[in-house]
Write a protein that holds these residues in place. Structure first.
Motif, mmCIF file in Angstrom:
data_model
loop_
_atom_site.group_PDB
_atom_site.id
_atom_site.type_symbol
_atom_site.label_atom_id
_atom_site.label_comp_id
_atom_site.label_asym_id
_atom_site.label_seq_id
_atom_site.Cartn_x
_atom_site.Cartn_y
_atom_site.Cartn_z
ATOM 1 N N LEU A 128 0.777 -11.861 14.299
ATOM 2 C CA LEU A 128 0.345 -11.678 12.911
ATOM 3 C C LEU A 128 -0.786 -10.669 12.822
ATOM 4 C CD1 LEU A 128 0.586 -12.494 9.951
ATOM 5 C CD2 LEU A 128 -1.001 -14.367 10.431
ATOM 6 N N THR A 129 -1.726 -10.749 13.729
ATOM 7 C CA THR A 129 -2.850 -9.817 13.735
ATOM 8 C C THR A 129 -2.367 -8.387 13.948
ATOM 9 O OG1 THR A 129 -4.288 -11.544 14.570
ATOM 10 C CG2 THR A 129 -5.058 -9.293 14.830
ATOM 11 N N GLN A 130 -1.428 -8.214 14.868
ATOM 12 C CA GLN A 130 -0.879 -6.878 15.124
ATOM 13 C C GLN A 130 -0.182 -6.337 13.880
ATOM 14 O OE1 GLN A 130 1.726 -6.645 18.499
ATOM 15 N NE2 GLN A 130 2.278 -4.556 18.103
ATOM 16 N N TYR A 131 0.599 -7.180 13.229
ATOM 17 C CA TYR A 131 1.317 -6.742 12.037
ATOM 18 C C TYR A 131 0.351 -6.414 10.906
ATOM 19 C CZ TYR A 131 4.911 -6.559 8.444
ATOM 20 O OH TYR A 131 5.732 -6.149 7.436
ATOM 21 N N LEU A 132 -0.673 -7.238 10.717
ATOM 22 C CA LEU A 132 -1.655 -6.974 9.663
ATOM 23 C C LEU A 132 -2.445 -5.694 9.941
ATOM 24 C CD1 LEU A 132 -2.973 -10.560 8.942
ATOM 25 C CD2 LEU A 132 -1.444 -9.176 7.521
ATOM 26 N N ALA A 133 -2.747 -5.428 11.214
ATOM 27 C CA ALA A 133 -3.436 -4.184 11.558
ATOM 28 C C ALA A 133 -2.572 -2.984 11.189
ATOM 29 C CB ALA A 133 -3.780 -4.164 13.047
ATOM 30 N N TYR A 134 -1.276 -3.086 11.457
ATOM 31 C CA TYR A 134 -0.363 -2.003 11.077
ATOM 32 C C TYR A 134 -0.383 -1.790 9.561
ATOM 33 C CZ TYR A 134 3.861 0.078 9.342
ATOM 34 O OH TYR A 134 4.738 0.833 8.625
ATOM 35 N N ILE A 135 -0.272 -2.876 8.805
ATOM 36 C CA ILE A 135 -0.267 -2.772 7.339
ATOM 37 C C ILE A 135 -1.573 -2.143 6.852
ATOM 38 C CG2 ILE A 135 -0.249 -4.107 5.181
ATOM 39 C CD1 ILE A 135 2.489 -3.937 6.553
ATOM 40 N N TYR A 136 -2.684 -2.575 7.418
ATOM 41 C CA TYR A 136 -3.988 -2.024 7.022
ATOM 42 C C TYR A 136 -4.040 -0.518 7.268
ATOM 43 C CZ TYR A 136 -8.929 -0.942 7.062
ATOM 44 O OH TYR A 136 -10.142 -0.359 6.824
ATOM 45 N N ILE A 137 -3.635 -0.104 8.465
ATOM 46 C CA ILE A 137 -3.683 1.325 8.806
ATOM 47 C C ILE A 137 -2.737 2.111 7.914
ATOM 48 C CG2 ILE A 137 -3.119 3.013 10.595
ATOM 49 C CD1 ILE A 137 -4.133 0.923 12.624
ATOM 50 N N ARG A 138 -1.587 1.548 7.655
ATOM 51 C CA ARG A 138 -0.584 2.261 6.855
ATOM 52 C C ARG A 138 -1.057 2.505 5.428
ATOM 53 N NH1 ARG A 138 5.260 0.063 5.138
ATOM 54 N NH2 ARG A 138 6.006 1.944 4.165
ATOM 55 N N PHE A 139 -1.727 1.515 4.850
ATOM 56 C CA PHE A 139 -2.113 1.630 3.452
ATOM 57 C C PHE A 139 -3.592 1.934 3.245
ATOM 58 C CE2 PHE A 139 1.778 -0.912 3.348
ATOM 59 C CZ PHE A 139 2.515 -0.138 2.487
ATOM 60 N N GLN A 140 -4.283 2.193 4.311
ATOM 61 C CA GLN A 140 -5.712 2.515 4.212
ATOM 62 C C GLN A 140 -5.878 3.801 3.401
ATOM 63 O OE1 GLN A 140 -7.499 3.481 7.931
ATOM 64 N NE2 GLN A 140 -9.553 3.064 7.214
ATOM 65 N N ARG A 141 -6.808 3.728 2.477
ATOM 66 C CA ARG A 141 -7.052 4.935 1.671
ATOM 67 C C ARG A 141 -7.759 5.963 2.517
ATOM 68 N NH1 ARG A 141 -9.072 2.441 -4.065
ATOM 69 N NH2 ARG A 141 -7.090 1.504 -4.584
ATOM 70 N N SER A 142 -7.374 7.197 2.339
ATOM 71 C CA SER A 142 -8.052 8.280 3.058
ATOM 72 C C SER A 142 -9.452 8.441 2.514
ATOM 73 C CB SER A 142 -7.291 9.594 2.886
ATOM 74 O OG SER A 142 -5.984 9.459 3.388
ATOM 75 N N SER A 143 -10.381 8.609 3.443
ATOM 76 C CA SER A 143 -11.765 8.792 2.994
ATOM 77 C C SER A 143 -11.931 10.220 2.482
ATOM 78 C CB SER A 143 -12.734 8.514 4.128
ATOM 79 O OG SER A 143 -12.469 9.381 5.205
ATOM 80 N N PRO A 144 -12.761 10.407 1.457
ATOM 81 C CA PRO A 144 -12.971 11.762 0.931
ATOM 82 C C PRO A 144 -13.623 12.659 1.977
ATOM 83 C CG PRO A 144 -14.202 10.115 -0.349
ATOM 84 C CD PRO A 144 -13.524 9.408 0.766
ATOM 85 N N THR A 145 -13.145 13.867 2.061
ATOM 86 C CA THR A 145 -13.731 14.819 3.021
ATOM 87 C C THR A 145 -14.381 15.959 2.340
ATOM 88 O OG1 THR A 145 -11.584 15.906 3.224
ATOM 89 C CG2 THR A 145 -12.160 14.239 4.878
#
Length: 83
Positions: A66-83
């Motif tokens: 579950l932790t691995q799957y949630l980490a994937y979801i987080y990375i996939r939908f993480q908003r890009s930080s402004p550059t």
């Protein structure tokens, strides 16, 4: 996630200070994860849940999956930080 070790004398040592500790795994890009791999994670989670594994028991394989799957979801939908 990191681990701390409590020594017999009561001192607490962080994992990264222990000689020979394993190198942490490298985070993968979400784009590198195939649809087949995602479905495999989901199938394993469903099978474990249907098998009656208690998700609150963090020592069970279910928690790791579950932790691995949630980490994937987080990375996939993480908003890009402004550059």
């Amino acid at each position: 996630m990191w681990r701390d070790f409590i020594l017999d004398d009561g001192r607490v040592v962080p994992e990264h200070k222990v000689l020979g500790y394993p190198e942490p795994p490298v985070w993968r890009n979400a784009e590198e994860i195939s649809q087949d791999e995602r479905e495999m994670w989901e199938d394993r989670l469903v099978a474990m849940a249907e098998g009656g594994i208690d998700p609150r028991d963090r020592e069970q394989a279910f928690w790791a999956e579950l932790t691995q799957y949630l980490a994937y979801i987080y990375i996939r939908f993480q908003r890009s930080s402004p550059t």
